[in-house]
Write a protein that holds these residues in place. Sequence first.
Motif, PDB file in Angstrom:
ATOM      1  N   MET A  78       0.810  -1.215   0.000  1.00  0.00           N
ATOM      2  CA  MET A  78       0.000   0.000   0.000  1.00  0.00           C
ATOM      3  C   MET A  78       0.847   1.269   0.000  1.00  0.00           C
ATOM      4  O   MET A  78       0.412   2.313  -0.475  1.00  0.00           O
ATOM      5  N   ARG A  99      -8.159  -0.990  -1.289  1.00  0.00           N
ATOM      6  CA  ARG A  99      -8.403  -0.994   0.155  1.00  0.00           C
ATOM      7  C   ARG A  99      -9.899  -0.995   0.472  1.00  0.00           C
ATOM      8  O   ARG A  99     -10.332  -1.535   1.487  1.00  0.00           O
ATOM      9  N   PRO A 138      -4.179   1.905  -4.668  1.00  0.00           N
ATOM     10  CA  PRO A 138      -4.254   1.356  -3.311  1.00  0.00           C
ATOM     11  C   PRO A 138      -5.556   1.717  -2.587  1.00  0.00           C
ATOM     12  O   PRO A 138      -6.146   0.870  -1.915  1.00  0.00           O
TER      13      PRO A 138
END
Length: 261
Positions: free
Chosen positions: A219, A243, A239
């Motif tokens: 990340m 996520r 990312p």
Amino acid sequence: MQKPGQPTPLFAVEGVSVRFGGVRALENVSLEVAPHEVLGVIGPNGAGKTTLFNVVCGFVTPADGELRLRGETIPGLRPHQLAGHGIARTLQGLGLFERMTVLDNVMVGADRLARAGFVRSLLGLGHRDDARLAGKAREVLGELGIESYATRYPGSLPYPIRKKVALARALVAEPELLLLDEPASGLSAEEMSELGEIITGLTERTAVMLVEHHMDLVMSVCHRITVLDFGRVIAAGSPDEIRNDPAVLAAYLGDEIEEAV
């Protein structure tokens, strides 16, 4: 995969499928790596990450699909041909030559820059590039902060230093695409943080394809991430998109993604 008007990616996997007997290890997998970006490939155990990496490295021949470099198909890619295409890799097993010094290990990676080839020199065939390659190898070792180990042998070094030696050997070939397979394995949190800084800095010279299971590293360094599950791509994006992707969270990451925020 490429849409009209979009720049040609540096490297692309297009519709790749791999079968081992009756098992489908990869099914119609596609991804792209742009110049100077870090692409992460993640997934749970058995998702197909290692198989995909082995396809890209030429260890596994896909049943369907193709690899493209700078828009051109690479037919029948083999591991020994990677350097000639401007691709370098590190592997989990490091693959260092224990009876060669750190400097010589790194010089092996520079073989494609030599006219005659450093490996030929080791066999006694000789060429005139030794001094130039040694200088280049020392330069890369210095960039990674390990030039002081140049005359040491890998077996005498701590594991994190050996990992840097393996990275130096890949970088000395001046690749356009660097393939990193689980580079954070065996590293402490502090060492992993340093690795993240190194990977971020590498984008000035090369694109990076990163296969990794440490989500905090992924990340922090990746521009985009491709997620595999049971051999299929279930998500791809930034990312932040990964996520917060419900399919990704439901598949396998859950709290681990949240902890990496």
